[in-house]
Design a protein around this motif. Structure first.
Motif, PDB file in Angstrom:
ATOM      1  N   GLY A  26       0.562  -1.446  -0.003  1.00 35.65           N
ATOM      2  CA  GLY A  26      -0.020  -0.028   0.188  1.00 35.65           C
ATOM      3  C   GLY A  26       0.814   1.265  -0.101  1.00 35.65           C
ATOM      4  N   ALA A  27       2.096   1.152  -0.294  1.00 30.50           N
ATOM      5  CA  ALA A  27       2.955   2.254  -0.347  1.00 30.50           C
ATOM      6  C   ALA A  27       2.513   3.093  -1.443  1.00 30.50           C
ATOM      7  CB  ALA A  27       4.477   1.865  -0.260  1.00 30.50           C
ATOM      8  N   SER A  28       2.492   4.639  -1.154  1.00 30.32           N
ATOM      9  CA  SER A  28       2.126   5.625  -2.317  1.00 30.32           C
ATOM     10  C   SER A  28       3.421   5.911  -3.013  1.00 30.32           C
ATOM     11  CB  SER A  28       1.274   6.807  -1.550  1.00 30.32           C
ATOM     12  OG  SER A  28       0.301   6.207  -1.190  1.00 30.32           O
ATOM     13  N   GLY A  29       4.416   5.815  -2.541  1.00 29.15           N
ATOM     14  CA  GLY A  29       5.692   6.296  -3.235  1.00 29.15           C
ATOM     15  C   GLY A  29       6.967   5.546  -2.624  1.00 29.15           C
ATOM     16  N   VAL A  30       8.062   5.441  -3.371  1.00 27.35           N
ATOM     17  CA  VAL A  30       9.178   4.697  -3.044  1.00 27.35           C
ATOM     18  C   VAL A  30      10.511   5.620  -3.254  1.00 27.35           C
ATOM     19  CG1 VAL A  30      10.912   2.692  -3.161  1.00 27.35           C
ATOM     20  CG2 VAL A  30       8.322   2.329  -3.171  1.00 27.35           C
TER      21      VAL A  30
END
Length: 312
Positions: A26-30
């Motif tokens: 569910g990460a919105s950015g790396v």
């Protein structure tokens, strides 16, 4: 809304699989913080990218950071991420220190801070990648511009494995070629293929978010009528014929479908593979040769390898 920054201290080899795990969680950015970026020499035209703070980087290894919503499930999510990362050891992926930390950040801070690292960058003789929010004027008449929105954790298109793939595609693709991109991610290799002259590009990824990301970026580059993005597991049930197959994924995955790639390619067709850490070079090379490919070229950037092979 409150967010938690999860930071994994790991290795270059583990960047891609860990990024995928974070996305699935569910990460919105790396954000990738690799100390080798501090020492790289780049053209002064893109001077902004040098504005990096050494204090943000580890002395060895890399930081992979992502942002997760602070909610009642955060603890379980973090534990699932830790377990999934540890499971990568099954595939002989070096995790390095594998030290994981959490810290709270404000929404405005994380939503925009990572963009300062992402500026227009020329990754091959012809191709320059620019983020959608940056203004950029081509510096030569034959320069090819790829607009990219990397906001779904599939990267910016400037990782060495992507650069090696694009450089190989410049040599491999001819006008009217049919290309298959296996593991399309953000679609950057599909877009590069189309802009280099391919007649049709079929972009396959098992992750439906990757399929959507490829479609979004194809539309950004006005290539939605040339790039066909579809959810698919590698080359399963693909029975068309292709001139070029490109795949920028882990070595352990590449060796699983070399027979299918050989079957699908036309005689004389080219198979461009990247995402190969240098320790796994011979594993992929031998797998390709075993099914009848001729190795044409092996290139390296930092610890990463790309192989171009030809169907005899």
């Amino acid at each position: 809304m409150k967010w938690s920054e999860i930071c994994i201290h790991t290795t270059n080899e583990a960047i891609e699989p860990i990024s995928n795990i974070l996305h699935e969680a569910g990460a919105s950015g790396v954000v990738i913080e690799d100390p080798t970026e501090l020492d790289k020499e780049r053209e002064s035209l893109f001077g902004e990218v040098y504005e990096l703070d050494p204090n943000d980087y580890p002395e060895e290894g890399v930081y992979v950071k992502a942002y997760l919503a602070v909610n009642s499930f955060l603890g379980e999510t973090v534990e699932e991420i830790k377990q999934a990362i540890n499971n990568l050891l099954i595939y002989d992926i070096d995790l390095g220190r594998n030290h994981i930390t959490l810290s709270e950040v404000n929404e405005e801070e994380w939503a925009t801070a990572w963009k300062k690292y992402y500026k227009p960058v020329k990754i091959s003789k012809k191709i320059t990648i620019i983020p959608t929010w940056e203004e950029y004027e081509p510096v030569s008449s034959d320069e090819i511009i790829i607009e990219l929105d990397p906001g779904m954790a599939f990267g910016t298109g400037t990782h060495p494995t992507t650069v090696l793939s694009v450089q190989a595609l410049e040599k491999a693709i001819h006008e009217e070629d049919v290309v298959i991109d296996v593991g399309s991610g953000s679609g950057v290799l599909s877009i590069a293929s189309a802009l280099l002259g391919a007649k049709e590009v079929y972009a396959y990824d098992l992750d439906d978010i990757a399929v959507k990301s490829t479609k979004i970026n194809a539309k950004l580059n006005k290539l939605e009528n040339k790039i066909y993005s579809k959810q698919n597991n590698l080359l399963d049930n693909v029975d068309m014929q292709a001139d070029v197959i490109v795949s920028n994924i882990l070595a352990e995955i590449i060796v699983r479908f070399v027979e299918d790639a050989h079957r699908i390619l036309k005689p004389g067709g080219l198979f461009v593979t990247s995402g190969i850490i240098k320790q796994k070079k011979n594993v992929v090379k031998e797998s390709l040769e075993k099914v009848g490919f001729e190795i044409l070229e092996i290139t390296q950037m930092e610890d990463w390898i790309a192989i171009m092979a030809k169907k005899k």
